[in-house]
Design an enzyme around this catalytic site. Structure first.
Site, mmCIF file in Angstrom:
data_model
loop_
_atom_site.group_PDB
_atom_site.id
_atom_site.type_symbol
_atom_site.label_atom_id
_atom_site.label_comp_id
_atom_site.label_asym_id
_atom_site.label_seq_id
_atom_site.Cartn_x
_atom_site.Cartn_y
_atom_site.Cartn_z
ATOM 1 N N GLY A 50 43.505 41.103 31.576
ATOM 2 C CA GLY A 50 42.397 40.153 31.557
ATOM 3 C C GLY A 50 41.395 40.262 32.685
ATOM 4 O O GLY A 50 40.211 40.023 32.492
ATOM 5 N N GLU A 106 42.717 37.111 39.325
ATOM 6 C CA GLU A 106 43.214 36.633 38.023
ATOM 7 C C GLU A 106 42.018 36.308 37.142
ATOM 8 O O GLU A 106 40.963 35.912 37.639
ATOM 9 C CB GLU A 106 44.106 35.405 38.325
ATOM 10 C CG GLU A 106 44.374 34.420 37.233
ATOM 11 C CD GLU A 106 45.420 34.880 36.235
ATOM 12 O OE1 GLU A 106 45.226 35.983 35.688
ATOM 13 O OE2 GLU A 106 46.366 34.134 35.975
ATOM 14 N N ASP A 107 42.178 36.464 35.836
ATOM 15 C CA ASP A 107 41.055 36.183 34.940
ATOM 16 C C ASP A 107 40.819 34.679 34.761
ATOM 17 O O ASP A 107 39.723 34.190 34.971
ATOM 18 C CB ASP A 107 41.226 36.879 33.578
ATOM 19 C CG ASP A 107 42.555 36.548 32.891
ATOM 20 O OD1 ASP A 107 43.413 35.868 33.499
ATOM 21 O OD2 ASP A 107 42.729 36.977 31.736
ATOM 22 N N ASP A 110 45.052 28.718 33.173
ATOM 23 C CA ASP A 110 45.161 27.756 32.074
ATOM 24 C C ASP A 110 46.310 26.800 32.428
ATOM 25 O O ASP A 110 46.105 25.822 33.143
ATOM 26 C CB ASP A 110 45.408 28.538 30.776
ATOM 27 C CG ASP A 110 45.389 27.669 29.536
ATOM 28 O OD1 ASP A 110 45.238 26.442 29.662
ATOM 29 O OD2 ASP A 110 45.528 28.206 28.420
ATOM 30 N N LYS A 138 40.598 26.335 34.206
ATOM 31 C CA LYS A 138 40.432 25.244 33.224
ATOM 32 C C LYS A 138 40.748 23.867 33.817
ATOM 33 O O LYS A 138 40.479 22.851 33.174
ATOM 34 C CB LYS A 138 41.312 25.502 31.995
ATOM 35 C CG LYS A 138 40.776 26.621 31.095
ATOM 36 C CD LYS A 138 41.551 26.726 29.788
ATOM 37 C CE LYS A 138 40.962 27.826 28.902
ATOM 38 N NZ LYS A 138 41.788 28.076 27.698
ATOM 39 N N ASP A 166 40.550 37.811 25.989
ATOM 40 C CA ASP A 166 40.705 38.219 24.594
ATOM 41 C C ASP A 166 41.270 37.116 23.724
ATOM 42 O O ASP A 166 41.792 36.110 24.204
ATOM 43 C CB ASP A 166 41.680 39.398 24.517
ATOM 44 C CG ASP A 166 43.131 38.962 24.778
ATOM 45 O OD1 ASP A 166 43.373 38.337 25.821
ATOM 46 O OD2 ASP A 166 43.991 39.225 23.919
ATOM 47 N N ARG A 172 37.512 41.661 24.529
ATOM 48 C CA ARG A 172 37.558 41.807 25.989
ATOM 49 C C ARG A 172 36.296 42.461 26.528
ATOM 50 O O ARG A 172 35.938 42.298 27.685
ATOM 51 C CB ARG A 172 38.747 42.682 26.403
ATOM 52 C CG ARG A 172 40.110 42.049 26.215
ATOM 53 C CD ARG A 172 41.160 42.862 26.977
ATOM 54 N NE ARG A 172 42.519 42.576 26.562
ATOM 55 C CZ ARG A 172 43.257 41.571 27.025
ATOM 56 N NH1 ARG A 172 42.752 40.734 27.904
ATOM 57 N NH2 ARG A 172 44.496 41.390 26.613
HETATM 58 P P1 IMP Z 1 48.395 30.450 32.139
HETATM 59 O O1 IMP Z 1 49.639 31.200 32.537
HETATM 60 O O2 IMP Z 1 48.640 29.433 31.072
HETATM 61 O O3 IMP Z 1 47.619 29.888 33.307
HETATM 62 O O4 IMP Z 1 47.485 31.453 31.397
HETATM 63 C C1 IMP Z 1 46.969 32.502 32.032
HETATM 64 C C2 IMP Z 1 46.740 33.651 31.088
HETATM 65 O O5 IMP Z 1 46.584 33.233 29.724
HETATM 66 C C3 IMP Z 1 45.458 34.286 31.498
HETATM 67 O O6 IMP Z 1 45.691 35.298 32.453
HETATM 68 C C4 IMP Z 1 44.930 34.800 30.192
HETATM 69 O O7 IMP Z 1 45.431 36.082 29.940
HETATM 70 C C5 IMP Z 1 45.462 33.847 29.151
HETATM 71 N N1 IMP Z 1 44.467 32.806 28.812
HETATM 72 C C6 IMP Z 1 44.496 31.498 29.131
HETATM 73 N N2 IMP Z 1 43.435 30.850 28.640
HETATM 74 C C7 IMP Z 1 42.696 31.783 27.982
HETATM 75 C C8 IMP Z 1 41.465 31.723 27.228
HETATM 76 O O8 IMP Z 1 40.801 30.688 27.080
HETATM 77 N N3 IMP Z 1 41.044 32.899 26.696
HETATM 78 C C9 IMP Z 1 41.727 34.072 26.839
HETATM 79 N N4 IMP Z 1 42.868 34.168 27.536
HETATM 80 C C10 IMP Z 1 43.361 33.022 28.096
HETATM 81 MG MG MG Z 2 45.624 37.452 28.184
#
Ligand code: IMP
Ligand code: MG
Length: 188
Positions: A50, A106-107, A110, A138, A166, A172
């Site tokens: 990402g 980090e991208d 969430d 977020k 993605d 992407r």
């Molecule tokens: P987390 O572990 O829930 O914080 O999610 C992190 C990962 O989920 C990110 O590195 C992304 O790869 C993916 N992700 C979370 N939200 C999105 C989104 O809105 N679009 C695309 N990928 C997301």
């Molecule tokens: Mg991802």
């Protein structure tokens, strides 16, 4: 190119244009550069896949001569928007971490699961310092044990694609960030 891409299937609206992203990345690069002592080496670790686009723009905006890069690949079990997934480290860095200034790129944050897990792994290797730069946040993560020092933008609570992000591997490559309707690309 952007005009054509914004009409791809499922794309609802553009949230951050390529120009807005480029301007913000320049600011982040300057801030990062100022934060670390000029004579100390920085190891910038990108979280694949990402962060690949953000990472490559960001390191070009950091002016210091003493900088090295490396990558980690993390993946979530399952492929979708379900928040109840587990994080797996599927490819580690080549570089030793101990004693170094590490900046994790980090991208998007969430639930915060990915960041918590990866930062636990890195901090367990005794870096000299560990900071996080996230392109998007977020602001819904419950327990974030490592607050990012730098954030590109606060993001809407929709599923976003583009600039590295993605949906099922698609989109992407878009040079902007957009909200996607997951239903519109289901089954492709
Ligand atoms: P987390 O572990 O829930 O914080 O999610 C992190 C990962 O989920 C990110 O590195 C992304 O790869 C993916 N992700 C979370 N939200 C999105 C989104 O809105 N679009 C695309 N990928 C997301
Ligand atoms: Mg991802």
């Amino acid at each position: 190119m952007s005009e054509i891409s914004t009409s791809y299937p499922g794309i609802e609206r553009v949230v951050f244009t390529g120009d807005a992203i480029a301007a913000r990345v320049r600011e982040l690069g300057r801030a990062i550069d100022e934060f670390y002592p000029a004579d100390e080496e920085l190891l910038v670790i990108g979280l694949l896949k990402g962060a690949f686009m953000f990472f490559s723009d960001l390191v070009r905006a950091v002016g210091r001569p003493s900088l090295k890069i490396d990558f980690l690949t993390a993946a979530l079990y399952g492929d979708g928007t379900d928040a109840s997934r587990e994080v797996q480290l599927i490819q580690d860095t080549e570089s030793p971490i101990a004693g170094r200034h590490v900046l994790l790129v980090e991208d998007i944050i969430d639930t915060g699961k990915t960041l918590n897990r990866i930062c636990d792994v890195i901090s367990g290797r005794a870096p000299r310092s560990l900071e996080v730069c996230a392109f998007l946040h977020k602001r819904i993560a419950g327990e974030l044990r490592y607050e990012p020092r730098w954030v590109g933008f606060d993001a809407p609570h929709d599923w976003l694609v583009g600039y590295g992000l993605d949906l099922g591997g698609l989109y992407r490559h878009l040079p902007f960030v957009a909200v996607i309707d997951p239903e519109a690309v289901r089954g492709r």
